[in-house]
Design an enzyme around this catalytic site. Sequence first.
Site: not given
Ligand code: GLN
Length: 220
Positions: A62, A64, A93, A148, A184, A186
């Site tokens: 997501g 952070s 991630c 991602i 990811h 999932e």
């Molecule tokens: N770019 C997001 C971050 O720095 C991480 C991206 C992700 O969880 N897909 O928190």
Amino acid sequence: MTQQPAPPHLPTLGILALQGAYEAHARTLATLGVTTRLIRTPDQLLTPDGHPSIDGLIIPGGESTTMLKFLERNGFLDSLTTLVRTLPTFGTCAGAILLANDVQNPAQISLAALDITVERNAYGRQLDSTILTAPTKLPGGPLEMVFIRAPRITRTGPQVETLATRDDFPVLVRQGHLLAATFHPELGHDPRVHQFFLDLVSSTLSKAISDVGSFENTSP
Ligand code: GLN
């Protein structure tokens, strides 16, 4: 009547559900027959007598920084920081970023449990989201990985084992009871990374049970 042996304790996994891709983890774990609990408040982490209410935790992907904002309320960050010292935890991630000891680009606070340095959003714009297949130490051959806006793991401590790499940088790492992926799993179709985490949870549980057994055998 003969006494039946106690049924094996089936693990219950918590999924931090403040923001991000938590539903997809719940779906993958359901295909593996695992009971999951969405965790939204710090009191859901512990039973009334102060023991962990779950056998393992997933911190999803997501954003952070957004997750940290939620965690900074009601002592959630402190409770989680203590819990992940011993509770099997899998960060994907943004979850991997939260577990890391050292976060860069920009620097931010974390649970500081896993001895790695991560650089956030480290892949250039064009490559910031991609799906590729790469070799892994997990049994079963190469693994599909969905990235991602992924971070890059730029340093691993001596206790950290690298289980898969992308362009020579670790993307799946383990340190004892902790597992982290910068992709990811999932969102792919391959449940092997979740199965690996489940095995890690089960081995931690059976070790805890045998430790209690040997304590009972030695106690007067
Ligand atoms: N770019 C997001 C971050 O720095 C991480 C991206 C992700 O969880 N897909 O928190």
